[in-house]
Design a protein around this motif. Structure first.
Motif, PDB file in Angstrom:
ATOM      1  N   ILE A   1       0.844  -1.183   0.000  1.00 53.43           N
ATOM      2  CA  ILE A   1       0.000   0.000   0.000  1.00 53.43           C
ATOM      3  C   ILE A   1       0.884   1.238   0.000  1.00 53.43           C
ATOM      4  O   ILE A   1       2.011   1.212   0.474  1.00 53.43           O
ATOM      5  CB  ILE A   1      -1.037   0.033   1.156  1.00 53.43           C
ATOM      6  N   SER A   2       0.345   2.288  -0.578  1.00 48.55           N
ATOM      7  CA  SER A   2       1.141   3.509  -0.676  1.00 48.55           C
ATOM      8  C   SER A   2       1.146   4.201   0.681  1.00 48.55           C
ATOM      9  O   SER A   2       0.276   3.970   1.523  1.00 48.55           O
ATOM     10  CB  SER A   2       0.562   4.451  -1.733  1.00 48.55           C
ATOM     11  N   TYR A   3       2.136   5.038   0.864  1.00 47.55           N
ATOM     12  CA  TYR A   3       2.247   5.820   2.094  1.00 47.55           C
ATOM     13  C   TYR A   3       0.945   6.588   2.353  1.00 47.55           C
ATOM     14  O   TYR A   3       0.413   6.561   3.465  1.00 47.55           O
ATOM     15  CB  TYR A   3       3.439   6.766   1.964  1.00 47.55           C
ATOM     16  N   ASP A   4       0.436   7.243   1.304  1.00 42.86           N
ATOM     17  CA  ASP A   4      -0.786   8.045   1.475  1.00 42.86           C
ATOM     18  C   ASP A   4      -1.945   7.194   1.969  1.00 42.86           C
ATOM     19  O   ASP A   4      -2.691   7.584   2.863  1.00 42.86           O
ATOM     20  CB  ASP A   4      -1.192   8.690   0.141  1.00 42.86           C
ATOM     21  N   GLU A   5      -2.060   6.013   1.348  1.00 39.67           N
ATOM     22  CA  GLU A   5      -3.153   5.127   1.713  1.00 39.67           C
ATOM     23  C   GLU A   5      -2.978   4.626   3.150  1.00 39.67           C
ATOM     24  O   GLU A   5      -3.946   4.526   3.913  1.00 39.67           O
ATOM     25  CB  GLU A   5      -3.155   3.953   0.744  1.00 39.67           C
TER      26      GLU A   5
END
Ligand code: ASP
Length: 582
Positions: free
Chosen positions: A272-276
């Protein structure tokens, strides 16, 4: 050898054999005519028997042995009358016909048992006694197994283990350095590596396209439970790869370690991305053993006259299932908990969905039943659930709720230490803004490459630039992190400029690396795993100390060596150092 066998290997197959064992006296039990003695070494415990009827002197001598004496005993393996199913040697005992004391022992300051009565400082001072205990021995054995399996896997993948120096050059970026004065170069200092980062990159320039090292790193930071001033990394670097290759190779390593060392077969790791991660869990190292994901209600909750909500940048909450029965007192406690400075929320709002279907909240004054019902629907709440909501500035609020989520996970027993849920967190921001110093810092380190498509933003909107950086997270613990590196001198220069280095400073600090980049640096990237943490995770613990043979305490002291300590005037003179205490 002084012994024929260890204390862990004899069983019914050995009955009738004459054996010699060496070890430490775990305990003696005296039953008048008979004395039993548990003899311990690294491999286990074997019961020795002495009988008044067979040999009065020997039996009396055995009775005098006290805990932790080192003895060598000769005798015959026989079948035991009362079997101890808990011990591998529990079906046999040794009828001793002679023994000698190899060394005496003072009474140890704490019991050498699985559950000891010794406090942590005492155990560190007498680390050699603590290390005799089973739990620590098992931890170190598992650490060894992890190191061996790591080497095996990486060797199969054609990695070379190459040592890099411990006396290197101080760099201002990152944590504080430990420094070592140079006698031969008066007034000059080496630094101990915070990691072999630049050296492993130089190895890539040198063509050693797959490098690893199980290596000590040093960081002079304030200590926490899971930090040590010196710690070990599995440090790796590869050339001619992209991010995907690195994730594949090292996911393979972790899967292999779990399979071989713990017998656990893991599926491939989610990414998962950092933002997510921040949005769903309020953390860049989410514990995904349990759900309780965030629900954002900013637009729905604003405009009802509740000032805290109306002024907030974000309003976000979690649904603690089946917690509607929480008492006023428990909720007050939770509110105090989130308001502690470490968590930093300004308050906690709750909505209770009672079993009878009614809704009650701490904001009843502003929210009618139908409003509350609307919000509950956002949380997919059911009767019996409790919604916990925090509002405020975005980053701080997400992080505070992330902490609350973990706390609720603990309280509800959702964080089972025997369940392992690794994941990759990817697409980290390249830079982090420091409010206090009014400047950017590299989120990973200054050698991390921006995503090529974001490079044009470097000067125009630096905080939007994403990095080709990734972390491996297991059960809420960051176990490893790495990145694709910059391998072009020009880009590295741009990056350092962005971080506030002048041309001269950049050249002085990192000239060696940028010079190397001018001689055919291949594209490269890598990762480093915190080996102590990995060992702790494998041992189901969150403190790394019990997985390090000789750790330091919270003030960075080695309690056994009593270090750090003063040095002699002569040593100081030789180093041209003068102590100038405040
Ligand atoms: N050297 C980095 C660190 O210690 C890891 C890496 O980028 O490979 O965090």
């Amino acid at each position: 050898m002084l012994r024929t066998h260890t204390c862990g290997e004899l069983n019914t197959n050995h009955i009738g054999e004459e054996v010699i064992l060496c070890g430490w006296v775990q305990r003696t039990r005296d039953f008048g005519g008979m004395t039993f003695l548990d003899l311990r070494d690294r491999y286990g415990i074997t019961q020795l028997v002495f009988n008044m009827e067979w040999d009065v002197h020997l039996c009396e001598a055995a009775r005098k042995l006290s805990r932790e004496y080192v003895i060598r005993a000769k005798g015959k393996v026989t079948k035991r009358e009362s079997i101890n199913p808990k011990l591998p040697t529990g079906e046999i005992e040794i009828i001793v016909d002679e023994f000698e004391i190899l060394n005496e022992s003072k009474i140890p300051p704490f019991t050498i048992e699985d559950q000891t009565d010794g406090g942590e400082e005492l155990r560190m001072k007498y680390r050699y006694l603590d290390l005799r205990r089973n739990p620590l021995r098992k931890n170190l054995e598992q650490r060894h197994a992890l190191a061996m399996e790591t080497r095996k896997y990486l060797c199969e993948q054609h990695f070379l283990e190459i040592e890099t120096p411990y006396l290197i050059k101080s760099t201002p970026e990152g944590a504080r350095d430990f420094v070592v004065p140079s006698r031969m170069n008066p007034g000059q200092f080496y630094a101990l590596p915070q990691s072999p980062q630049t050296l492993k990159q130089i190895l890539m320039v040198a063509g050693y396209d797959r490098y690893f090292q199980i290596v000590r790193c040093f960081r002079d930071e304030d200590l926490r439970a899971d930090r040590q001033p010196e710690f070990t990394q599995i440090d790796c670097e590869m050339a001619f790869v992209d991010q995907e290759d690195i994730l594949q190779v090292f996911e393979g390593l972790i899967i292999r370690l779990f399979s071989k060392v713990k017998g656990i077969e893991l599926d491939s790791f989610p990414r998962i991305s950092y933002d997510e991660a921040m949005k769903r869990f309020g953390s860049d190292k989410p514990d995904i053993r349990f759900g309780m994901e965030f629900t954002e209600i900013t637009s729905r909750a604003k405009g009802k006259g509740f000032k805290v909500f109306d002024e907030a940048e974000i309003i976000v909450g979690i649904n603690a299932k089946k917690c509607a029965q929480y008492s006023r007192k428990e909720l007050d406690q939770l509110t105090e908990w989130v308001k502690r400075p470490q968590i930093g929320a300004s308050g906690l709002i709750y909505i209770k969905f009672s079993e009878d279907g009614s809704l009650r909240s701490s904001i009843d004054k502003f929210f009618r039943q139908d409003h509350l019902r609307e919000l509950s629907a956002e949380f997919s709440a059911k009767p019996g659930d409790l919604m916990l909501i925090i509002a405020g500035a975005k980053e701080k609020t997400l992080k505070a709720l992330g902490e609350l989520r973990l706390e609720m996970g603990n309280r509800l027993g959702l964080r089972n230490p025997n369940v392992y849920r690794p994941l990759w967190v990817i697409d980290f921001p390249l830079l982090e803004w420091d409010e206090e110093l009014q400047r950017f810092f590299a989120m990973h380190h200054p050698f991390t490459s921006p995503k090529p498509e974001d490079i044009p933003l470097l000067e125009t909107n630096p905080s939007l630039v994403r990095a080709n950086a990734y972390d491996l997270v297991i059960n809420g613990v960051e176990i490893g992190g790495g990145s694709i590196r910059i391998h072009l001198k020009e880009l590295q220069n741009r990056m350092l400029r962005l971080l506030g280095f002048t041309q001269e400073e950049a050249q002085k600090q990192f000239g060696f690396l940028m010079d190397a980049f001018e001689y055919g640096a291949p594209p490269h990237g890598g990762i480093a795993f915190g080996f102590d943490r990995l060992c702790a995770i494998f041992g189901g613990s969150d403190s790394i100390r019990d997985f390090i043979a000789f750790p330091k305490n919270n003030s960075g002291r080695d309690m056994m060596l009593d270090s750090p300590s003063e040095i002699s005037q002569q040593q100081l003179n030789e180093l041209y150092l003068r102590i100038n205490l405040p």
